[in-house]
Design a protein around this motif. Structure first.
Motif: not given
Length: 267
Positions: A227-255
């Motif tokens: 992908l080009n740079f701009g499209d990659m930023i958008s794809q990272e954002a979409a995947m970050q949305n999934i990760c940051i909304s996960s139980e594992d992300s909350m567990e990582g912050v709590m830990a």
């Protein structure tokens, strides 16, 4: 989970880590019809197992894999050998190699001795590579009038650049572990005999990390080469949305705040 019986591969389990071993040591783990069949079945089974997070791919004995078994019987018309090989590459090798590259799990190649021909394609398909000092990658195709297959040209181009990749392909020289490390074809080089222990230790360490983060890190790196740079930023954002909304992300912050090791569940 009950283990499927295989003729030419072994599966070892170490908690959330599996070690898949190509098991034709007397033939340097060259690919016969049986090994092609077993690899595809084993890759699919291990990828589908929710208890596993990291898989180590290795070869029994003195080799990772010396490539295709040139003595493997072909009982058809010799004039059809090319068509049969094309069909084999597309229907037997391709699905198992893509099973590694497209897996949501991390795959580590544990390389002893030669990773030659199609064996090198399996090595390079893995996400991470550990090589013993005496091991080597070998593009043996030119010596027998062939070209690399199993996606090896794609892998070599992206790892080495056009000119060096072509030199490796047409030159047919062995690329030993230290050179592979310098050129970015492997991650770690260890003393002979230490590759299994280090690979399993590394796999265990990675298996303790958040599975979603590992999955999307692997996916992001693969996408970034296309992908080009701009499209990659958008794809990272979409995947970050999934990760940051996960139980594992909350567990990582709590830990982190509770100063304890996190316990990730993959959700």
């Amino acid at each position: 989970m009950s283990e499927q019986a295989y003729e030419t591969v072994l599966v070892e389990r170490h908690g959330p880590v599996a070690r898949l071993v190509m098991n034709r040591p007397e033939k340097l783990n060259t690919f016969s019809a049986a090994l092609r069949r077993d690899m595809l079945a084993a890759v699919n089974a291990l990828n589908a197992d929710p208890a596993l997070r990291v898989i180590v791919l290795a070869g029994a004995g003195r080799a990772f894999s010396a490539g295709a078994d040139l003595e493997d019987d072909f009982d058809g018309d010799p004039g059809d050998r090319g068509t049969a090989t094309e069909h084999m590459l597309k229907t037997e090798y391709k699905p198992s190699i893509l099973g590694i590259t497209e897996s949501p799990k991390l795959w580590i190649a544990e390389v002893s001795g030669p990773a030659a021909g199609i064996g090198s394609a399996y090595m390079m398909a893995c996400d991470l590579v550990v090589m013993a000092k005496g091991s080597y990658l070998y593009q043996a195709f030119a010596a027998i009038g062939l070209i690399p297959d199993g996606g090896a040209t794609w892998q070599l181009l992206r790892a080495l650049g056009r000119k060096r990749a072509l030199e490796v392909i047409v030159g047919g020289d062995r690329i030993y572990a230290e050179q592979c490390l310098e050129w970015g074809l492997c991650n770690r080089v260890v003393e002979e005999g230490e590759e299994t222990q280090l690979s399993l230790e590394w796999a265990a360490e990675l298996s303790s990390k958040a599975p979603l983060a590992m999955q999307f890190s692997k996916k992001a790196v693969a996408m970034a080469s296309e992908l080009n740079f701009g499209d990659m930023i958008s794809q990272e954002a979409a995947m970050q949305n999934i990760c940051i909304s996960s139980e594992d992300s909350m567990e990582g912050v709590m830990a982190f705040f509770e100063k304890r090791p996190p316990s990730f569940k993959g959700r």
